[in-house]
Design an enzyme around this catalytic site. Structure first.
Site, PDB file in Angstrom:
ATOM      1  N   ASP A  29       0.848  -1.194   0.000  1.00 46.00           N
ATOM      2  CA  ASP A  29       0.000   0.000   0.000  1.00 46.00           C
ATOM      3  C   ASP A  29       0.889   1.251   0.000  1.00 46.00           C
ATOM      4  O   ASP A  29       1.886   1.327   0.713  1.00 46.00           O
ATOM      5  CB  ASP A  29      -0.918   0.007   1.224  1.00 46.00           C
ATOM      6  N   ILE A  30       0.514   2.239  -0.800  1.00 44.21           N
ATOM      7  CA  ILE A  30       1.317   3.451  -0.948  1.00 44.21           C
ATOM      8  C   ILE A  30       1.248   4.343   0.303  1.00 44.21           C
ATOM      9  O   ILE A  30       2.132   5.187   0.508  1.00 44.21           O
ATOM     10  CB  ILE A  30       0.847   4.230  -2.207  1.00 44.21           C
ATOM     11  N   ASN A  86     -13.053  -2.938   2.371  1.00 43.26           N
ATOM     12  CA  ASN A  86     -14.049  -1.883   2.491  1.00 43.26           C
ATOM     13  C   ASN A  86     -15.020  -1.974   1.314  1.00 43.26           C
ATOM     14  O   ASN A  86     -14.592  -2.200   0.186  1.00 43.26           O
ATOM     15  CB  ASN A  86     -13.359  -0.520   2.491  1.00 43.26           C
ATOM     16  N   GLY A  92     -15.317   3.519   3.543  1.00 41.31           N
ATOM     17  CA  GLY A  92     -13.947   3.955   3.285  1.00 41.31           C
ATOM     18  C   GLY A  92     -13.347   3.453   1.998  1.00 41.31           C
ATOM     19  O   GLY A  92     -12.159   3.642   1.754  1.00 41.31           O
ATOM     20  N   GLN A  93     -14.160   2.804   1.142  1.00 42.35           N
ATOM     21  CA  GLN A  93     -13.601   2.344  -0.136  1.00 42.35           C
ATOM     22  C   GLN A  93     -13.302   3.542  -1.035  1.00 42.35           C
ATOM     23  O   GLN A  93     -14.168   4.404  -1.238  1.00 42.35           O
ATOM     24  CB  GLN A  93     -14.564   1.389  -0.850  1.00 42.35           C
ATOM     25  N   HIS A  99     -10.092  -5.334  -3.193  1.00 42.78           N
ATOM     26  CA  HIS A  99      -8.768  -5.658  -2.667  1.00 42.78           C
ATOM     27  C   HIS A  99      -8.897  -5.988  -1.201  1.00 42.78           C
ATOM     28  O   HIS A  99      -9.697  -5.388  -0.485  1.00 42.78           O
ATOM     29  CB  HIS A  99      -7.804  -4.484  -2.864  1.00 42.78           C
ATOM     30  N   LEU A 100      -8.082  -6.938  -0.778  1.00 41.42           N
ATOM     31  CA  LEU A 100      -7.977  -7.281   0.640  1.00 41.42           C
ATOM     32  C   LEU A 100      -6.789  -6.532   1.194  1.00 41.42           C
ATOM     33  O   LEU A 100      -5.676  -6.652   0.664  1.00 41.42           O
ATOM     34  CB  LEU A 100      -7.679  -8.771   0.785  1.00 41.42           C
ATOM     35  N   HIS A 101      -7.017  -5.771   2.260  1.00 40.80           N
ATOM     36  CA  HIS A 101      -5.905  -5.156   2.982  1.00 40.80           C
ATOM     37  C   HIS A 101      -5.374  -6.191   3.972  1.00 40.80           C
ATOM     38  O   HIS A 101      -6.157  -6.768   4.740  1.00 40.80           O
ATOM     39  CB  HIS A 101      -6.383  -3.960   3.807  1.00 40.80           C
TER      40      HIS A 101
END
Ligand code: AMP
Ligand code: ZN
Length: 113
Positions: A29-30, A86, A92-93, A99-101
């Site tokens: 993640d950036i 999300n 919060g998407q 995607h899975l965090h």
């Protein structure tokens, strides 16, 4: 259709990919929210969790298997890690390609914010 994660998958945008196969990629993640914050992303464009169909069942399980591999390889499996997906803006998407965090490496609080 413009999609940030499709662009990353197609290597049109730079990213720190740590895993890739025919069906999914994992990249850092950036804007990490924990010492480990990796995103597991299917190559198939699915905009939200609500668009997942029966045809995707294997793929969704595959994302969770990759998340386990990432957690183990980054040494956070034993201590604990959190998987988040999300769904829609109120949750919060911000990127509408599922995607899975994978979050870990620190104490995770509950309830989440
Ligand atoms: P969400 O808010 O659940 O849709 O998650 C989107 C995630 O993508 C956020 O954690 C962002 O920090 C992350 N993100 C946005 N742009 C990039 C990028 N170019 N490379 C890697 N991660 C990104
Ligand atoms: Zn996409």
């Amino acid at each position: 259709m413009q999609c940030l994660f499709c662009d990353i998958i197609e290597k049109k945008r730079p990213s720190r990919i740590i895993y890739e196969d025919d069906h999914a990629v994992a990249f850092e993640d950036i804007n990490p929210q924990a010492p480990v914050h990796t995103l597991i992303v299917p190559k198939k464009h699915i905009s939200t969790n609500l668009e997942i169909t029966d045809a995707d069942n294997w793929l969704i399980g595959h994302l969770f298997q990759i998340a386990n591999s990432v957690a183990r390889s980054k040494g956070i499996a034993e201590n604990g890690f959190r998987l988040v997906m999300n769904c829609n803006r109120g949750a919060g998407q911000t990127v509408f390609h599922i995607h899975l965090h994978v979050l870990g490496g620190r104490l995770m609080h509950w309830p989440p914010g």
